[in-house]
Scaffold this motif. Sequence first.
Motif: not given
Length: 468
Positions: A50-71
């Motif tokens: 398999g593959e692992i990507y280290i440096g990707i955040d999962e963030v949750t906004d004030s409405c409870g919706k999750t998204s990903r961001q590069w860091r």
Amino acid sequence: MTIRVEGISDEAVRLLLLIEEGHFQDLKAIEIAPASLTKTMAAFANADGGEIYIGIDEVTDSCGKTSRQWRGFASQEDANGHIQIFETLFPLGGEHRYEFLESESETGKVLHVEIDKSISIKSASNGKIYKRRGAQNLPVTTEEDKRNLERTKGITSFETETVPYPVSNIVESSITAKFMEHQIPTNTPEGWFKKQRLISHGDLATVAAILLFDDEPQIALPKRSGIKLYRYRTSDDEGSRKNLAWDPITIEGSVYNQIYAAVDKVVGVVGDSKITDSDGLREVQYPSETIHEIVTNAVIHRDYSILDDIHIRIFDNRVEVESPGRLPAHITPANILDERYSRNPTIVRLINKFPDAPNKDVGEGLNTAFDAMKSLKLKEPVISERPNSVLVVIRHERLGSPEEICMEYLEDHDEINNRTLRALTGIGSENAIKRVFNRLIGTKQIERIPGRSGPASAYRKWTGHSNP
């Protein structure tokens, strides 16, 4: 050591952030503890890679919706703790690769790790064994689970297990008599079996001994040593009871006799099948070498610890051979023609000593099968892994696109319909063939014949005079 840095586009970044975590991929933030990371790495290595990507955040906004961001990591040195743990898990340097990914529009470098299916069992830094299942790293805790993993890796083999079964049944069998007469005339059967470790623990026969030298191994190994043969009169993706030409046939006996009996039956059934091509209705022809090698491969490399038979399904447009057990050790569908590894080395070695050995070119059988298909200008077999089996599909499908085959046919014929093109290409779906016709109409290569609709619909070369 300098680690390669790969620049990627904004579109590649977007697609990376949309990756769905699952059996083959995982995303981690840079804060993941190196020790915790080894759970995922070991789980991938113990399963299918398999593959692992280290440096990707999962963030949750004030409405409870999750998204990903590069860091990513600010520098390569910041990832040293993770890289050092890689070397601990893979001390010989193989079975894994890593690189940094960077983008002009994003912050930091993402560490991308590729892990191969390992030939050995890997433990996380906590000493525990994990195996990837879906998006989870599941601990392997019971002794039975560990034994199953060892068999999957080829560390142990079910063929060496002993069975409380009368040794006289193999020593005095007809197949043993023929084998000893032609191959080992100076040895007594029992003495030779013990020398080959086919009899061990005093007076117990191994699974390999029973499969090779018992006239009816299915008595000692029921539900795990036979072949089921089906004939479906359809080109559908799945066969059903209503499509069965006759009740399924069971092929039993020693593995040597099974191989030849199964191949003879498949060749005979296929020879009775008909297909339409540019020459009209004719017999289906698959290379006998392809059928022989794929059936042989299924019989000698299957996992005999699994309670299931080998299933051979003959459809109008293909032959399917499904063998119990996943591919062993580091073997994958992608490298199976280049790599060598035997789950049942004793069976592979000793069946090669039989007269007219079914595995004459040890390790080259599947290559022979693929080459034989090419020689008849048929597409290569397709090998895939299922949860508990390996499936090989041999299609009666010509090399070349369906569009090319359609136009070739119209060189010698005035018209073509959906049924004919399905038979020519081996494609079972009527809708898929309709899409082929529509593409050819769109490029003004063919047109629908006026006044023909429904089952009578047919197509001819483009004249420009047809109405839809």
